[in-house]
Design a protein around this motif. Structure first.
Motif, PDB file in Angstrom:
ATOM      1  N   ASP A   1       0.850  -1.185   0.000  1.00 16.54           N
ATOM      2  CA  ASP A   1       0.000   0.000   0.000  1.00 16.54           C
ATOM      3  C   ASP A   1       0.889   1.239   0.000  1.00 16.54           C
ATOM      4  O   ASP A   1       2.108   1.148   0.172  1.00 16.54           O
ATOM      5  CB  ASP A   1      -0.912   0.003   1.232  1.00 16.54           C
ATOM      6  CG  ASP A   1      -1.930  -1.128   1.199  1.00 16.54           C
ATOM      7  OD1 ASP A   1      -2.237  -1.625   0.091  1.00 16.54           O
ATOM      8  OD2 ASP A   1      -2.401  -1.528   2.281  1.00 16.54           O
ATOM      9  N   ASN A   2       0.283   2.416  -0.145  1.00 17.77           N
ATOM     10  CA  ASN A   2       1.042   3.660  -0.276  1.00 17.77           C
ATOM     11  C   ASN A   2       2.012   3.916   0.874  1.00 17.77           C
ATOM     12  O   ASN A   2       3.151   4.308   0.658  1.00 17.77           O
ATOM     13  CB  ASN A   2       0.095   4.853  -0.406  1.00 17.77           C
ATOM     14  CG  ASN A   2      -0.593   4.852  -1.760  1.00 17.77           C
ATOM     15  OD1 ASN A   2      -0.106   4.266  -2.713  1.00 17.77           O
ATOM     16  ND2 ASN A   2      -1.739   5.508  -1.828  1.00 17.77           N
ATOM     17  N   LYS A   3       1.571   3.752   2.110  1.00 18.92           N
ATOM     18  CA  LYS A   3       2.408   4.102   3.251  1.00 18.92           C
ATOM     19  C   LYS A   3       3.091   2.897   3.893  1.00 18.92           C
ATOM     20  O   LYS A   3       3.659   3.007   4.967  1.00 18.92           O
ATOM     21  CB  LYS A   3       1.569   4.835   4.294  1.00 18.92           C
ATOM     22  CG  LYS A   3       1.057   6.161   3.776  1.00 18.92           C
ATOM     23  CD  LYS A   3       0.256   6.902   4.812  1.00 18.92           C
ATOM     24  CE  LYS A   3      -0.242   8.211   4.222  1.00 18.92           C
ATOM     25  NZ  LYS A   3      -1.030   8.980   5.148  1.00 18.92           N
ATOM     26  N   GLU A   4       3.074   1.758   3.228  1.00 20.34           N
ATOM     27  CA  GLU A   4       3.689   0.554   3.773  1.00 20.34           C
ATOM     28  C   GLU A   4       5.169   0.467   3.398  1.00 20.34           C
ATOM     29  O   GLU A   4       5.555   0.858   2.306  1.00 20.34           O
ATOM     30  CB  GLU A   4       3.001  -0.702   3.206  1.00 20.34           C
ATOM     31  CG  GLU A   4       1.965  -1.291   4.106  1.00 20.34           C
ATOM     32  CD  GLU A   4       1.428  -2.604   3.549  1.00 20.34           C
ATOM     33  OE1 GLU A   4       1.232  -3.520   4.355  1.00 20.34           O
ATOM     34  OE2 GLU A   4       1.195  -2.710   2.332  1.00 20.34           O
TER      35      GLU A   4
END
Length: 182
Positions: free
Chosen positions: A14-17
Motif C-alpha cells: 500500500d502507499n504508506k507501507e
C-alpha cells in the motif's frame, strides 16, 4: 538478492507501507520428515506399477495401458515432487510490513496471500541448529505432516507459513513485537 525480493513484493504494498523484512525459502532439493515414509512408499508404488505394466504387456491386450497413470503418479512421487517443491520455493517471496505478512508464490501463476498482523493467531516456529526454520500461522492440521512440501498437489493445502527461512527466531520475534504494538 534482497533487491530482487523487494522488487517482487513492492508492487503489492500500500502507499504508506514499508518492508521491514524480506526473505525466501531455502533453495534446492529438501528432504523433510515425512520423506522417511514417503520415499519407501513411493518406491514400492512405482516399482509395483512398472512390474504390473510389464506383466500386463506380456499377456497382450490393452491392460498395460491402465498402468500408465499409476506409473506417472509413481514417478511424480519418486522424483517429481522434489523438483516441483524446489521450483515452488524458488518462486516464493516473503515480506513483513507494519501491518501484514505478504506471501507471493507460484510456478505458472502467481498467488499473493496477505495476512493481517492484528488477526493472526496460533503462531509457532520450528528452529533447526543452524537458526533456519519455519513459522506456521493458524491452527495445525495433524494430517499435514504427510503433505509438508506438497502444497502443489490437489487437495494438499497447508496453513500459511514462512517455510525454511534463515534467522527464523528473529523473524518470529519481529512478528510478535508488531502484534503487541497494535
Amino acid at each position: 538478492m534482497r533487491g530482487d525480493i523487494q522488487s517482487e513484493l513492492r508492487q503489492h504494498l500500500d502507499n504508506k507501507e514499508t518492508l521491514l523484512w524480506t526473505g525466501q525459502p531455502k533453495k534446492g532439493i529438501v528432504f523433510r520428515t515425512a520423506d522417511i515414509f514417503l520415499i519407501p512408499f513411493s518406491l514400492l508404488w512405482c516399482g509395483f506399477a512398472i512390474f504390473w505394466m510389464f506383466m500386463a504387456s506380456q499377456g497382450g491386450g490393452i491392460f498395460a495401458l491402465f498402468g500408465i497413470p499409476f506409473v506417472i503418479i509413481g514417478l511424480i512421487f519418486v522424483f517429481g515432487r522434489f523438483i516441483i517443491d524446489s521450483k515452488q520455493r524458488e518462486n516464493t517471496y516473503y515480506g513483513l510490513t507494519e501491518d501484514r505478512i505478504i506471501i507471493k508464490s507460484g510456478i505458472f501463476s502467481k498467488n499473493v496471500k496477505s495476512l493481517n498482523i492484528r488477526t493472526l493467531s496460533d503462531i509457532e516456529y520450528n528452529e533447526k541448529n543452524d537458526g533456519s526454520g519455519t513459522i506456521s500461522i493458524g491452527p495445525k492440521n495433524p494430517m499435514m505432516i504427510w503433505g509438508n512440501g506438497m502444497n502443489w498437489w490437489p487437495g494438499m493445502k497447508a496453513n500459511p507459513q514462512l517455510d525454511l527461512i534463515s534467522n527464523v527466531r528473529k523473524v518470529y520475534n519481529q512478528i510478535i513485537e508488531l502484534q503487541k504494538q497494535k
